[in-house]
Structures are given as structure tokens and as C-alpha cells.
Scaffold this motif. Structure first.
Motif, PDB file in Angstrom:
ATOM      1  N   ALA A 148      63.992  32.518  32.314  1.00 36.70           N
ATOM      2  CA  ALA A 148      64.105  33.858  32.883  1.00 36.70           C
ATOM      3  C   ALA A 148      62.746  34.537  33.036  1.00 36.70           C
ATOM      4  O   ALA A 148      62.576  35.397  33.904  1.00 36.70           O
ATOM      5  N   SER A 149      61.779  34.165  32.206  1.00 35.26           N
ATOM      6  CA  SER A 149      60.478  34.840  32.216  1.00 35.26           C
ATOM      7  C   SER A 149      59.404  34.068  32.964  1.00 35.26           C
ATOM      8  O   SER A 149      58.228  34.432  32.912  1.00 35.26           O
ATOM      9  N   LEU A 150      59.789  33.023  33.693  1.00 37.88           N
ATOM     10  CA  LEU A 150      58.795  32.190  34.378  1.00 37.88           C
ATOM     11  C   LEU A 150      57.873  32.968  35.325  1.00 37.88           C
ATOM     12  O   LEU A 150      56.656  32.738  35.323  1.00 37.88           O
ATOM     13  N   PRO A 151      58.371  33.899  36.154  1.00 40.52           N
ATOM     14  CA  PRO A 151      57.437  34.634  37.028  1.00 40.52           C
ATOM     15  C   PRO A 151      56.359  35.380  36.249  1.00 40.52           C
ATOM     16  O   PRO A 151      55.186  35.362  36.638  1.00 40.52           O
ATOM     17  N   GLU A 152      56.749  36.028  35.139  1.00 39.62           N
ATOM     18  CA  GLU A 152      55.774  36.761  34.335  1.00 39.62           C
ATOM     19  C   GLU A 152      54.765  35.811  33.684  1.00 39.62           C
ATOM     20  O   GLU A 152      53.562  36.107  33.634  1.00 39.62           O
ATOM     21  N   LEU A 153      55.250  34.675  33.187  1.00 41.17           N
ATOM     22  CA  LEU A 153      54.354  33.706  32.565  1.00 41.17           C
ATOM     23  C   LEU A 153      53.358  33.149  33.581  1.00 41.17           C
ATOM     24  O   LEU A 153      52.161  33.004  33.284  1.00 41.17           O
ATOM     25  N   ILE A 154      53.846  32.837  34.773  1.00 36.33           N
ATOM     26  CA  ILE A 154      52.974  32.302  35.814  1.00 36.33           C
ATOM     27  C   ILE A 154      51.965  33.356  36.253  1.00 36.33           C
ATOM     28  O   ILE A 154      50.769  33.066  36.420  1.00 36.33           O
ATOM     29  N   TRP A 155      52.419  34.583  36.442  1.00 38.40           N
ATOM     30  CA  TRP A 155      51.507  35.656  36.852  1.00 38.40           C
ATOM     31  C   TRP A 155      50.421  35.888  35.806  1.00 38.40           C
ATOM     32  O   TRP A 155      49.239  36.005  36.145  1.00 38.40           O
ATOM     33  N   ASN A 156      50.807  35.955  34.540  1.00 41.27           N
ATOM     34  CA  ASN A 156      49.817  36.163  33.486  1.00 41.27           C
ATOM     35  C   ASN A 156      48.798  35.041  33.451  1.00 41.27           C
ATOM     36  O   ASN A 156      47.599  35.276  33.318  1.00 41.27           O
ATOM     37  N   ALA A 157      49.282  33.801  33.545  1.00 40.57           N
ATOM     38  CA  ALA A 157      48.374  32.653  33.507  1.00 40.57           C
ATOM     39  C   ALA A 157      47.390  32.697  34.669  1.00 40.57           C
ATOM     40  O   ALA A 157      46.201  32.403  34.501  1.00 40.57           O
ATOM     41  N   ALA A 158      47.886  33.068  35.852  1.00 46.14           N
ATOM     42  CA  ALA A 158      47.004  33.163  37.014  1.00 46.14           C
ATOM     43  C   ALA A 158      46.041  34.342  36.884  1.00 46.14           C
ATOM     44  O   ALA A 158      44.853  34.235  37.201  1.00 46.14           O
ATOM     45  N   LYS A 159      46.558  35.471  36.421  1.00 43.89           N
ATOM     46  CA  LYS A 159      45.737  36.679  36.301  1.00 43.89           C
ATOM     47  C   LYS A 159      44.587  36.463  35.324  1.00 43.89           C
ATOM     48  O   LYS A 159      43.454  36.925  35.556  1.00 43.89           O
ATOM     49  N   LEU A 160      44.842  35.746  34.248  1.00 44.82           N
ATOM     50  CA  LEU A 160      43.793  35.474  33.265  1.00 44.82           C
ATOM     51  C   LEU A 160      42.717  34.550  33.825  1.00 44.82           C
ATOM     52  O   LEU A 160      41.620  34.461  33.269  1.00 44.82           O
ATOM     53  N   GLU A 161      43.031  33.871  34.943  1.00 45.82           N
ATOM     54  CA  GLU A 161      42.038  33.034  35.619  1.00 45.82           C
ATOM     55  C   GLU A 161      41.316  33.803  36.721  1.00 45.82           C
ATOM     56  O   GLU A 161      40.520  33.230  37.465  1.00 45.82           O
ATOM     57  N   GLY A 162      41.594  35.105  36.837  1.00 41.41           N
ATOM     58  CA  GLY A 162      40.949  35.924  37.853  1.00 41.41           C
ATOM     59  C   GLY A 162      41.689  35.998  39.168  1.00 41.41           C
ATOM     60  O   GLY A 162      41.160  36.493  40.168  1.00 41.41           O
ATOM     61  N   ASN A 163      42.941  35.527  39.194  1.00 37.64           N
ATOM     62  CA  ASN A 163      43.739  35.535  40.415  1.00 37.64           C
ATOM     63  C   ASN A 163      44.167  36.966  40.742  1.00 37.64           C
ATOM     64  O   ASN A 163      44.567  37.720  39.860  1.00 37.64           O
ATOM     65  N   SER A 164      44.101  37.347  42.034  1.00 37.02           N
ATOM     66  CA  SER A 164      44.376  38.735  42.432  1.00 37.02           C
ATOM     67  C   SER A 164      45.832  38.989  42.815  1.00 37.02           C
ATOM     68  O   SER A 164      46.183  40.116  43.167  1.00 37.02           O
TER      69      SER A 164
END
Length: 261
Positions: free
Chosen positions: A65-81
Motif C-alpha cells: 500500500a505504501s509503495l508510491p511513498e517509498l519510491i518517491w522518498n527513495a528518488a527524492k533522496l537521490e535529488g529527483n525532482s
């Protein structure tokens, strides 16, 4: 199919995490020299007693259920906009403009890797082994390096150092096999793998995926560091890479788990 109980078979190819001990406070720690020898890092006492544990089925369902949030956080921590709504749209197959192609590919690669982890845990085939880690790294870093899924030195630029990395990974797995507490296993793994940098790219993301595989397989919720705590993460990683001391990063991950719970 979701396994209710993680496997425990400490042979080289079928190792998986063990159920936690009753007391999750680490009171008897091995000598620092042993820690460094086996894992490449050292740490002091970390308290996980307040972290909620349920069962594998519930943890797996919350993870899905939380996959979108996990993916977004992982990308955001890599500098993804990408924003969270944009990540949700992209995961639903809707094109999102205004971003570099590399950023879109990074989000899609994370989707594939987290989807693979979901299936591995769901079918009871997740293991703390090189083949699982290689598979997840191959998905995470597929657009970043031609050697994704292979230890440094194993790919196009073959070097003798790959043997040392394989030996380090074997030592890490042997150390984990002697630990009863899955949270300590997960913390040691993520810090050791991030510090050692087994792969040409995607090391922190792969280490986090493996960490969450250990946790979910043992009935704990997946954990990530929120983007709002990026400065804390950067400081903890700097400490890890300059001193090999993983205590600060372990404490941050534990605090994130408690805060989310």
C-alpha cells in the motif's frame, strides 16, 4: 501467497532472516575489531524495543500500500525532482512532463525494484544472498551503469578487487547468520552494504531494499528516511564513510521506524 514465517537456512544460497529475540536492546556487542573485520563497520548500543512487530502478511500488505511513498522518498533522496503526485501518475502509466528523462527512468527503475522485492517477499523467496542483491541492483541501476547487478570489478572493467568484495559479502552474511534479532541484521546489512559500495551505482538504494526485505520477512514494516530528514541522513552517511561508525545511521533508521509506527 505470503509466507507467515521467514526461512532460516544459513547455507550460502538459502540464508534468510531469523525471528527476533524477545529483548531487542543490543546489550552485548562484539568487539569493535570483530565488527570491522566481519562487516567493515562498527557500532554501539541501539535500542529497538519500541518498534512494532506484527506478522509477515500484514507487513507485506502495508508495504504494498505504501509503495508510491517509498519510491518517491527513495528518488527524492537521490535529488529527483518528481513530486509524490507525479510519481503516483507515472506509476499509473500517465506521462509527466517537465522532468529530465534520467529522473523519469530512475523512478521507473525504482518501481521495478520495489515490485521485485514485493514478489520475493510475497512468495517467500527473498534471501539475504548475493543473487537477490544483484537482482535488485540490476533493476535499480539499470539506466545508470552497464555493470548494474554486478559487483565492482565483475563487469566490463574486470579487476582483482571483485574477489575482495565477494569475500567481504560472505563475511557479512556469516556475521548476520549468528544474530537472532532481524532488526539488528537489517541495520548491520544496510550500513555495511552502503559503506562497502559493492556495486558501481545504486548502492544505498539496493542496501535499503535488502534491509526492508529482512524487516518485512520478519513482520516489521518497511522503513525509509523521509526527505524532510535528508540533512540528518547526509550527516550520518558522512560519519559512516569517514569513520566507519554506523551508530548514527542505525539510530536514525530506528527513529524513522518508531516515528512511522
Amino acid at each position: 501467497m505470503v509466507t507467515k514465517q521467514p526461512r532460516w537456512a544459513p547455507d550460502p544460497e538459502t540464508y534468510a532472516a531469523r525471528k527476533s529475540a524477545t529483548n531487542d536492546t543490543y546489550r552485548e556487542l562484539p568487539d569493535r575489531e570483530v565488527q570491522l573485520r566481519d562487516t567493515g563497520i562498527w557500532w554501539t548500543e541501539v535500542d529497538t524495543a519500541r518498534i512494532r512487530q506484527s506478522d509477515t502478511d500484514q507487513a507485506w500488505r502495508r508495504f504494498r500500500a505504501s509503495l508510491p511513498e517509498l519510491i518517491w522518498n527513495a528518488a527524492k533522496l537521490e535529488g529527483n525532482s518528481f513530486t509524490l503526485p507525479e510519481v503516483r501518475s507515472l506509476l499509473d502509466g500517465v506521462s509527466v512532463g517537465g522532468h529530465r528523462t534520467a529522473e523519469e527512468l530512475q523512478v521507473l527503475a525504482l518501481r521495478e525494484a520495489y515490485g521485485a522485492l514485493r514478489d520475493l517477499v510475497g512468495y517467500g523467496t527473498f534471501g539475504v544472498d548475493k543473487s537477490t542483491s544483484d537482482r535488485l541492483n540490476r533493476l535499480v541501476a539499470r539506466h545508470e551503469t552497464p555493470d548494474a547487478g554486478r559487483f565492482r570489478g565483475e563487469g566490463t572493467l574486470r579487476r582483482d578487487g571483485s574477489e575482495l568484495l565477494r569475500a567481504r559479502y560472505a563475511m557479512l552474511r556469516q556475521h548476520l547468520a549468528e544474530i537472532d534479532d532481524p532488526w539488528l541484521q537489517a541495520l548491520i546489512y544496510v550500513c555495511s552494504a552502503a559503506r562497502t559500495r559493492f556495486y558501481p551505482g545504486g548502492n544505498k538504494r539496493t542496501a535499503l531494499l535488502m534491509m526492508n526485505g529482512i524487516l518485512i520477512s520478519n513482520g516489521f514494516d518497511a522503513v525509509t528516511v523521509p526527505y524532510a530528514r535528508r540533512l540528518e541522513l547526509d550527516h550520518a552517511l558522512d560519519t559512516l564513510f569517514t569513520t566507519d561508525d554506523a551508530t548514527e545511521l542505525m539510530a536514525l533508521l530506528v527513529d524513522c521506524a518508531i516515528s512511522e509506527g
